[in-house]
Design an enzyme around this catalytic site. Structure first.
Site, PDB file in Angstrom:
ATOM      1  N   THR A  21     -21.400  81.221  19.988  1.00 42.88           N
ATOM      2  CA  THR A  21     -21.304  82.619  19.621  1.00 42.88           C
ATOM      3  C   THR A  21     -20.779  82.676  18.189  1.00 42.88           C
ATOM      4  O   THR A  21     -19.771  82.087  17.857  1.00 42.88           O
ATOM      5  CB  THR A  21     -20.516  83.477  20.639  1.00 42.88           C
ATOM      6  OG1 THR A  21     -20.775  84.843  20.359  1.00 42.88           O
ATOM      7  CG2 THR A  21     -19.026  83.199  20.647  1.00 42.88           C
ATOM      8  N   CYS A  27     -13.902  90.880  17.791  1.00 39.95           N
ATOM      9  CA  CYS A  27     -14.452  90.508  19.097  1.00 39.95           C
ATOM     10  C   CYS A  27     -13.774  89.237  19.601  1.00 39.95           C
ATOM     11  O   CYS A  27     -13.264  88.444  18.808  1.00 39.95           O
ATOM     12  CB  CYS A  27     -15.949  90.234  18.994  1.00 39.95           C
ATOM     13  SG  CYS A  27     -16.934  91.684  18.594  1.00 39.95           S
ATOM     14  N   HIS A  44     -19.272  87.244  24.682  1.00 37.90           N
ATOM     15  CA  HIS A  44     -18.865  87.796  23.389  1.00 37.90           C
ATOM     16  C   HIS A  44     -18.442  89.250  23.641  1.00 37.90           C
ATOM     17  O   HIS A  44     -19.272  90.130  23.797  1.00 37.90           O
ATOM     18  CB  HIS A  44     -20.049  87.723  22.412  1.00 37.90           C
ATOM     19  CG  HIS A  44     -19.729  88.108  21.000  1.00 37.90           C
ATOM     20  ND1 HIS A  44     -20.100  87.344  19.926  1.00 37.90           N
ATOM     21  CD2 HIS A  44     -19.086  89.180  20.471  1.00 37.90           C
ATOM     22  CE1 HIS A  44     -19.703  87.929  18.798  1.00 37.90           C
ATOM     23  NE2 HIS A  44     -19.101  89.061  19.114  1.00 37.90           N
TER      24      HIS A  44
END
Lengths: 162, 205
Positions: A21, A27, A44
């Site tokens: 990711t 995030c 994610h």
């Protein structure tokens, strides 16, 4: 097989390959791993709490409180055993010095995301084995499915193994 | 939610116009700063895409970029993101400091923030003039990092609850100083409908 996990996505893979990711800012990337069956999952997460948005959003994989139980279901279906699962997390940084919506808040979105992810893991009784969170830079998270090892990198070349 | 975001081709044209109007003005400002260098502007690109796809629109999630963010508040509310590859940002710093600086030191960062500020403000001036309504702009903030990390942070902090996001992206480039970048407009909340209404009305006059 290399699989990209994008914003608000969850991917589960078994035995071999790499889950990546890219570009975690505020995030949080959450990796779940069962070392016995070698089953890995990576999420994610964009935001902390789905309840704040009154079910207005249809994609529950965006929020920590809803995405993690869904990821757990998915990884158990792939053959992982709950008692073996461990977690590793990364991200939750603060890229902008100020709150972008102009308001003043002591808690950045990144911090809220980290807390929400930890709370969800605790509720599911999954031990947190490693973390690389906070700071003011973006991260990329790579999870090796065969070993469960996680590599964190940034644009500055910062590399950490979890 | 999905239903609210359906857009027809007439609305897309209006939104393209929204990109055109403003950026024409904004590139003139940029050109003046770069000693009248010619700036090539591309046709605005209107897309309604999922959050996961957004970073691909600016060269991929890991691409190093500089982004200046501000919010426009007025009759409609929207975000303005002035975004360029790291290399272009360094070239702007070099051009505007006449070669004294070529790094993201505090002066360099100020230069980028100020360029973003001027471009966004020129854009809003044009929009205000056309729609006969005033827009206020929040102070610009700057981040230099992976495109995905920056855009993700913006969506998270702005609490974007929609699964798809509407973006109007207008790209520009220069030859002498080798600068490329884009201005991205993201209508926020009720912003989209209002912008289409206001501009739709104005364009039909």
């Amino acid at each position: 097989m290399i699989t990209q996990v994008r914003i608000a996505e969850v991917v589960v893979q078994r035995e071999s390959g790499l889950l990546i990711t890219v570009g975690l800012g505020s995030c949080v990337g959450v990796g779940l791993y069962d070392p016995v069956t070698r089953t890995a999952g990576l999420a994610h997460i964009l935001l902390s709490d789905s309840r704040q948005f009154n079910g207005k959003s249809s994609n529950l994989l965006k929020y920590a409180d809803t995405a993690l139980p869904l990821m757990m279901d998915k990884i158990l279906k792939e053959g992982a055993l709950k008692k073996n699962l461990v977690a590793k997390i990364a991200g939750g940084s603060q890229l902008f010095k100020y709150n972008i919506t102009g308001g003043v808040s002591n808690e950045s979105v990144g911090k809220k995301n980290i807390m929400a992810v930890k709370k969800a893991l605790l509720e599911m009784s999954i031990p947190l084995l490693g973390e690389d969170v906070g700071g003011n830079y973006g991260r990329t998270m790579r999870m090796h499915v065969a070993s469960g090892q996680v590599e964190i990198s940034s644009l500055e070349g910062y590399i950490k193994l979890l | 939610m999905k239903k609210d975001l359906e857009i027809n081709s007439e609305e897309i044209d209006i939104l393209k116009e929204l990109g055109n109007i403003g950026l024409g003005n904004a590139t003139i400002s940029l050109s003046e700063m770069l000693k009248d260098e010619k700036i090539k502007m591309l046709v605005p690109d209107v897309s309604l895409i999922s959050l996961a796809e957004v970073p691909d629109l600016v060269g991929g999630p890991e691409k190093p970029v500089a982004a200046v963010f501000s919010r426009a508040i007025g009759e409609a509310s929207f975000f303005l993101i002035f975004l360029m590859p790291e290399k272009s940002a360094l070239n702007i710093i070099k051009a505007l400091t006449e070669g004294i600086r070529e790094e993201f030191c505090s002066l360099g960062r100020s230069v980028i923030r100020e360029v973003g500020n001027i471009v966004s403000a020129s854009y809003l001036n044009a929009l205000s003039f056309l729609t006969d309504s005033a827009y206020r702009q929040t102070p610009p903030i700057l981040a230099i990092d992976m495109a995905g990390a920056i855009l993700g942070t913006i969506f998270a902090e702005a609490s974007i609850i929609e699964d798809s996001i509407l973006m109007v992206k207008t790209s520009f480039s220069t030859e002498v100083n080798d600068i490329e970048g884009c201005l991205i407009i993201v209508p926020h909340g009720e912003g989209l409908k209002k912008i289409v209404d206001i501009l739709g009305l104005e364009l039909k006059k």
